[in-house]
Design a protein around this motif. Structure first.
Motif, PDB file in Angstrom:
ATOM      1  N   PHE A 150      -1.743   6.706   1.131  1.00 15.06           N
ATOM      2  CA  PHE A 150      -2.957   6.275   1.794  1.00 15.06           C
ATOM      3  C   PHE A 150      -2.737   6.137   3.293  1.00 15.06           C
ATOM      4  CE2 PHE A 150      -5.213   5.796  -2.021  1.00 15.06           C
ATOM      5  CZ  PHE A 150      -4.394   5.173  -2.957  1.00 15.06           C
ATOM      6  N   ILE A 151      -1.537   5.709   3.696  1.00 17.90           N
ATOM      7  CA  ILE A 151      -1.249   5.527   5.118  1.00 17.90           C
ATOM      8  C   ILE A 151      -1.134   6.873   5.808  1.00 17.90           C
ATOM      9  CG2 ILE A 151       0.521   4.673   6.722  1.00 17.90           C
ATOM     10  CD1 ILE A 151       0.936   2.354   4.752  1.00 17.90           C
TER      11      ILE A 151
ATOM     12  N   ILE B   1       0.846  -1.191   0.000  1.00 13.75           N
ATOM     13  CA  ILE B   1       0.000   0.000   0.000  1.00 13.75           C
ATOM     14  C   ILE B   1       0.881   1.240   0.000  1.00 13.75           C
ATOM     15  CG2 ILE B   1      -1.807   1.248   1.232  1.00 13.75           C
ATOM     16  CD1 ILE B   1      -2.615  -1.396   2.503  1.00 13.75           C
TER      17      ILE B   1
ATOM     18  N   THR C 155     -10.670   5.821   6.815  1.00 12.89           N
ATOM     19  CA  THR C 155      -9.923   6.069   5.580  1.00 12.89           C
ATOM     20  C   THR C 155     -10.477   5.079   4.569  1.00 12.89           C
ATOM     21  OG1 THR C 155      -8.181   4.546   6.333  1.00 12.89           O
ATOM     22  CG2 THR C 155      -7.870   6.883   6.762  1.00 12.89           C
TER      23      THR C 155
ATOM     24  N   GLY D 185       2.245  -2.426   4.485  1.00 17.38           N
ATOM     25  CA  GLY D 185       2.055  -0.988   4.577  1.00 17.38           C
ATOM     26  C   GLY D 185       3.386  -0.273   4.486  1.00 17.38           C
TER      27      GLY D 185
ATOM     28  N   LEU E 239      -8.158   3.352   1.887  1.00 21.43           N
ATOM     29  CA  LEU E 239      -7.208   2.433   2.510  1.00 21.43           C
ATOM     30  C   LEU E 239      -7.912   1.167   2.977  1.00 21.43           C
ATOM     31  CD1 LEU E 239      -4.462   1.671   3.702  1.00 21.43           C
ATOM     32  CD2 LEU E 239      -5.023   3.063   5.701  1.00 21.43           C
TER      33      LEU E 239
END
Length: 534
Positions: free
Chosen positions: A445-446, A441, A456, A475, A459
């Motif tokens: 997004f994190i 990912i 989120t 992640g 995500l």
């Protein structure tokens, strides 16, 4: 002679066009630059307005925090203190206390009972939050002047409120917008707009009104700035006298820029080739944490370029240059050789992953499979498991050929991961079309994680999709305990980022693995406190 006359006419037309074209381009560029100048002015004005509104909001919430000392106390015990605080503090029209929706006491109206709805002249918003703010067209006491109300409701149905007089904001907005004819509008949450300035007349031209909107990063405050066409025209006139003379040297400038661009392309190719032979490239490794085993079970290989003087060239620069110059395949082969040298010294558990970024051009190269098999043969004496990290755009071109290559390498024990998922242009169907093992990912997004209880949606959708497709999830760019705990709660197995470990050279990695490889992730006390606020 008619034919000769026609040629002369055509020549005149071409001469006129050659003279008019730079002029038209100059007008277009100056108009664009004028709009950019006005936009920068709008951004500056919006930031100033938001900063002032945030300061007022800070004062309001500080006042409400001060009011909480009167929790559980009847109004008649602190009525004098309430009036004094309301009169002596700037900005405030009134402050007071609530029981449910009943206003039990007020610095402006004493202990006369009333309701929050009556005071606001509208129903309170349904926010689902214990605290909220709202801009109002007016209040019961001052119906013709805007205001902003701030409310903090407590669990026992008591609460406190403060009202800031909108005149302070209107005066500040007028001081900023008057010289440029702005029409300014500010809203707190979805409340009534607080507006100053006249609406610009509608125009359908190059210099029609320009609108800019901005949002506070701290509070639900939005600002809209509308600049009239006359201000755009004035900015255009200022830019025109500077920009138009440059059209005379436009062709020379383009030749110089082209020559410099070609020279840089050639120099990049030669510099990369020389750097490979001079061994200026090295590999840094960033450990990957496994939530299941609570240990380090892999590392991503990251190529670094250090010049003889000690300066470094950023990876995004030299990798992009290598792709543009057709040097990415030789550079990746050099990376594989460097990794093969380094890993001979590692003492790791069987199945330890070594992640290798594969460029799209190399993946589609006829020798890609042979290159990877040769690399696997060089490290066969180690217990390492090779993971090929591909970007989404790597899968778009020649999809069937790429799928066959990946299947061939997976049959030899290699794993395949999609890197920076969600930032490319890949169809979701590719997740089923290609044989994949991991999904990484993207850190963008994190970074959107703001609280454990927050949402989120993108995500969460990526994580759920990965689980349904039986893909392991990693992640990237995890930098805080909050992000780590959020991902762990949602079943993300692998964690990579500064919160666990920074990229490090081979010697540092060997020392780090000896000390930390089998240690579980430790949540820092400072971050842990943020995860469990009082």
């Amino acid at each position: 002679m008619p034919p000769l006359k026609r040629k002369r006419d055509y020549a005149r037309i071409i001469i006129i066009l050659s003279g008019v074209l730079p002029l038209l381009l100059g007008i277009l560029f100056t108009a664009i630059d004028a709009r950019h100048t006005v936009e920068q002015q709008q951004i500056s004005a919006a930031n100033t307005l938001l900063s002032q509104a945030e300061k007022m909001s800070d004062s309001a919430w500080d006042m409400i925090t001060w009011l909480r000392r009167f929790h559980y106390r009847p109004c008649n015990q602190f009525e004098d203190e309430l009036q004094r605080a309301g009169n002596l503090n700037a900005y405030f029209r009134a402050i007071g206390k609530l029981e449910g929706e009943t206003v039990t006491c007020s610095s402006a109206y004493g202990t006369n009972p009333g309701t929050l709805t009556d005071m606001m002249r509208r129903a309170p918003p349904v926010t689902g939050k214990a605290w909220w703010s709202l801009s109002l067209a007016g209040t019961a006491g001052v119906p013709d002047r805007p205001a902003v109300i701030f409310v903090r409701q407590l669990a026992d149905d008591e609460g406190f409120w403060a009202i800031i007089d909108g005149q302070y904001l209107m005066d500040f907005m007028s001081a900023i917008g008057e010289s440029r004819g702005y029409r300014l509008s500010m809203r707190f949450d979805n409340g009534a707009p607080i507006t100053v300035g006249e609406a610009p007349p509608p125009r359908s031209s190059l210099f029609s009104a320009q609108i800019y909107q901005a949002q506070s990063s701290r509070y639900p405050i939005s600002v809209t700035i509308e600049t009239p066409g006359a201000e755009l025209m004035r900015a255009w006139r200022q830019v025109t006298f500077i920009f138009l003379p440059m059209t005379a040297i436009l062709s020379i400038l383009l030749m110089v820029l082209t020559a410099n661009w070609l020279q840089r392309r050639i120099s990049w190719r030669d510099e990369i080739r020389r750097a490979i032979h001079a061994r200026q490239f090295s590999v840094h490794y960033q450990p990957v944490y496994n939530n299941r085993t609570q240990s380090c079970t892999g590392a991503e290989a990251l190529l670094r370029w250090t010049l003889p003087g000690g300066d470094s060239i950023r990876p995004d620069i030299f990798i992009s240059a290598a792709e543009a110059e057709g040097m990415i395949v030789p550079l990746t082969r050099h990376l594989l050789d460097l990794i093969a040298e380094d890993v001979q010294q590692w003492q790791v558990e069987p199945g330890f992953h070594i992640g290798i970024n594969v460029a799209a051009d190399h993946l589609q190269h006829p020798a890609f499979v042979d290159d990877m098999l040769k690399f696997a043969d060089k490290i066969k004496q180690t217990p390492l498991l090779i993971t090929l990290e591909l970007t989404e755009r790597s899968l778009i071109k020649d999809g069937e050929d790429v799928a066959r290559k990946l299947d061939r390498l997976r049959a030899d024990g290699m794993k395949v991961a999609i890197d920076d998922f969600g930032t490319g242009h890949c169809s979701l169907s590719y997740l089923q079309t290609f044989a994949l093992d991991y999904l990484k990912i993207d850190r963008g997004f994190i970074n959107a994680i703001e609280s454990l209880s927050g949402e989120t949606p993108v995500l969460d959708a990526i994580i759920n999709l990965s689980h349904k497709l039986q893909l392991e999830v990693l992640g990237e760019g995890v930098e805080t305990a909050l992000q780590y705990c959020y991902l762990r709660q949602r079943g993300v197995t692998f964690i990579q980022g500064y919160y666990y470990a920074h990229p490090m050279d081979n010697d540092a990695l060997i020392a780090w693995l000896a000390e930390h490889e089998q240690q579980p992730m430790r949540i820092e006390d400072s971050d842990d406190a943020q995860l469990h606020p009082s």
